[in-house]
Enzyme design. Structure first.
Site, short mmCIF file in Angstrom:
data_model
loop_
_atom_site.label_atom_id
_atom_site.label_comp_id
_atom_site.label_asym_id
_atom_site.label_seq_id
_atom_site.Cartn_x
_atom_site.Cartn_y
_atom_site.Cartn_z
N ASP A 173 0.83 -1.21 0.00
CA ASP A 173 0.00 0.00 0.00
C ASP A 173 0.86 1.26 0.00
O ASP A 173 0.57 2.23 -0.69
CB ASP A 173 -0.92 -0.03 1.23
CG ASP A 173 -1.87 1.14 1.23
OD1 ASP A 173 -2.68 1.23 0.31
OD2 ASP A 173 -1.77 1.99 2.14
N GLY A 229 0.59 2.90 -6.44
CA GLY A 229 0.42 2.14 -7.69
C GLY A 229 1.66 1.33 -8.01
O GLY A 229 1.58 0.20 -8.52
N GLU A 243 3.39 -26.61 5.53
CA GLU A 243 3.83 -27.08 6.86
C GLU A 243 2.72 -26.88 7.89
O GLU A 243 2.97 -26.75 9.08
CB GLU A 243 5.12 -26.40 7.35
CG GLU A 243 6.29 -26.42 6.38
CD GLU A 243 6.72 -27.81 5.97
OE1 GLU A 243 6.29 -28.78 6.62
OE2 GLU A 243 7.47 -27.93 4.99
C1 LIG Z 1 3.81 -24.36 -2.23
C2 LIG Z 1 3.51 -25.58 -1.39
C3 LIG Z 1 4.52 -26.49 -1.10
C4 LIG Z 1 4.22 -27.66 -0.38
N1 LIG Z 1 5.22 -28.59 -0.18
C5 LIG Z 1 4.89 -29.79 0.40
C6 LIG Z 1 5.86 -30.85 0.49
O1 LIG Z 1 7.01 -30.72 0.04
N2 LIG Z 1 5.50 -32.01 1.08
C7 LIG Z 1 4.24 -32.20 1.58
O2 LIG Z 1 3.95 -33.27 2.10
N3 LIG Z 1 3.30 -31.23 1.50
C8 LIG Z 1 3.58 -30.04 0.91
N4 LIG Z 1 2.62 -29.05 0.80
C9 LIG Z 1 1.25 -29.35 1.29
C10 LIG Z 1 0.83 -28.46 2.45
O3 LIG Z 1 1.44 -28.89 3.65
C11 LIG Z 1 -0.71 -28.46 2.51
O4 LIG Z 1 -1.19 -27.80 1.35
C12 LIG Z 1 -1.21 -27.78 3.77
O5 LIG Z 1 -0.88 -28.50 4.93
C13 LIG Z 1 -2.73 -27.58 3.73
O6 LIG Z 1 -3.38 -28.77 3.39
P1 LIG Z 1 -4.46 -28.74 2.21
O7 LIG Z 1 -3.88 -28.02 1.04
O8 LIG Z 1 -4.92 -30.13 2.03
O9 LIG Z 1 -5.62 -27.83 2.77
P2 LIG Z 1 -6.94 -28.30 3.55
O10 LIG Z 1 -6.57 -29.23 4.67
O11 LIG Z 1 -7.95 -28.75 2.57
O12 LIG Z 1 -7.38 -26.93 4.20
C14 LIG Z 1 -8.22 -25.97 3.54
C15 LIG Z 1 -8.66 -24.96 4.60
O13 LIG Z 1 -9.43 -25.63 5.61
C16 LIG Z 1 -8.85 -25.39 6.90
N5 LIG Z 1 -9.00 -26.59 7.74
C17 LIG Z 1 -8.62 -27.87 7.47
N6 LIG Z 1 -8.89 -28.67 8.50
C18 LIG Z 1 -9.45 -27.90 9.46
C19 LIG Z 1 -9.96 -28.15 10.77
N7 LIG Z 1 -9.92 -29.36 11.33
N8 LIG Z 1 -10.48 -27.10 11.47
C20 LIG Z 1 -10.50 -25.85 10.93
N9 LIG Z 1 -10.04 -25.56 9.70
C21 LIG Z 1 -9.52 -26.56 8.97
C22 LIG Z 1 -7.39 -25.08 6.63
O14 LIG Z 1 -6.82 -24.33 7.68
C23 LIG Z 1 -7.49 -24.28 5.32
O15 LIG Z 1 -7.80 -22.95 5.61
C24 LIG Z 1 2.91 -27.88 0.10
C25 LIG Z 1 1.90 -26.92 -0.19
C26 LIG Z 1 2.19 -25.79 -0.92
C27 LIG Z 1 1.08 -24.80 -1.22
#
Ligand SMILES: Cc1cc2nc3c(=O)[nH]c(=O)nc-3n(C[C@H](O)[C@H](O)[C@H](O)COP(=O)(O)OP(=O)(O)OC[C@H]3O[C@@H](n4cnc5c(N)ncnc54)[C@H](O)[C@@H]3O)c2cc1C
Length: 251
Positions: A203, A207, A230
């Site tokens: 912000d 721009g 993580e």
């Molecule tokens: C760039 C990137 C690199 C990554 N690298 C790795 C890697 O090298 N190895 C690996 O294993 N993983 C990796 N990941 C995976 C990452 O750890 C997951 O994407 C992350 O833990 C979230 O899980 P999900 O995407 O399944 O989201 P979801 O679990 O589907 O969550 C979606 C939303 O729901 C919320 N939510 C979920 N459960 C609950 C609950 N019980 N109560 C309240 N809210 C909840 C979450 O907080 C989030 O806001 C990577 C992800 C990214 C984006």
């Protein structure tokens, strides 16, 4: 903790089956560490967690690079399918025998994320300060306006707290006293603070803040990924909340 990828003993090896998404360098780099749950009804180790070193060339291993990311574009993540991937017995990491061991990796990488957040936020703060000192509006540099100084102060306040988290965590880790919840708290605090700092910096650049050449926007986008991986903000809150209250609220 609800790991679904399975590992089954078969003769002189293990057979892995499952899918994983977002795996860093999962389609390049030669090897992938795969955490899996032992599926061997009747065996003592049934249900326990192991980690396997899997050569990406192994038949049944398919890693597909995830395209279209707006964040962390400097590193590939992959969608992995493990379709009866056969690995030798010595592909098992000897020190990884439970979900607790997997957690040890997680809390170490969560500390790393807290540091990443600090790096991104520092870059945003420095960009905002430099811009405010040179951009002239209403006849004087932005940095001479009281509200701008207050916003820079708030950024520095948050940045300093982030530094203290990282510094304290490093000291605890070096002394072998870092608890998993402390790493979660540092990740939780620092990625949230980095988001606020990046937003204020964006912000303050007006721009010009949306131009990639000014870097803030790129840091902002990268912070979105570290805010999620993580363990998301909410999941960290559940880990910390369980530690504070002694009650699990995951499901
Ligand atoms: C760039 C990137 C690199 C990554 N690298 C790795 C890697 O090298 N190895 C690996 O294993 N993983 C990796 N990941 C995976 C990452 O750890 C997951 O994407 C992350 O833990 C979230 O899980 P999900 O995407 O399944 O989201 P979801 O679990 O589907 O969550 C979606 C939303 O729901 C919320 N939510 C979920 N459960 C609950 C609950 N019980 N109560 C309240 N809210 C909840 C979450 O907080 C989030 O806001 C990577 C992800 C990214 C984006």
């Amino acid at each position: 903790v609800s790991l679904e990828t399975t590992a089954r003993r078969d003769g002189d090896g293990w057979v892995l089956r499952g899918t994983k998404k977002w795996i860093g360098n999962g389609a390049s780099g030669g090897v992938t560490f795969v955490w899996a749950r032992v599926d061997d009804e009747g065996a003592d180790e049934h249900g326990s967690v192991r980690c396997f070193l899997v050569e990406q060339e192994t038949p049944g291993y398919v890693g597909t690079v995830i395209r279209g990311k707006a964040s962390l574009r400097g590193i590939h993540q992959a969608h992995i399918v493990l379709d009866d991937v056969r690995v030798p017995l010595d592909a098992v990491l000897p020190g990884a025998r439970s979900f607790k061991d997997a957690s040890t990796v997680l809390y170490s990488t969560r500390s790393g994320v807290a540091w990443s957040a600090l790096g991104h936020a520092t870059a945003c703060y420095e960009a905002a300060l430099a811009y405010a000192q040179q951009r002239v509006q209403f006849g004087k540099p932005l940095a001479k306006f009281q509200m701008v100084q207050e916003r820079l102060t708030q950024m520095l306040e948050q940045l300093t707290a982030m530094q203290l988290y990282c510094r304290t965590m490093a000291d605890l880790e070096a002394a072998g006293r870092l608890r998993p919840t402390q790493a979660s708290l540092a990740k939780y605090h620092n990625t949230r603070a980095a988001r606020r700092i990046a937003s204020t910096a964006r912000d303050l650049l007006g721009g010009n803040g949306i131009l990639l050449e000014n870097a803030v926007m790129q840091h902002m986008a990268d912070i979105e990924a570290i805010h999620t991986y993580e363990g998301t903000e909410s999941v960290q809150a559940l880990l910390i909340g369980r530690d504070i209250t002694g009650m699990s609220a995951f499901a």
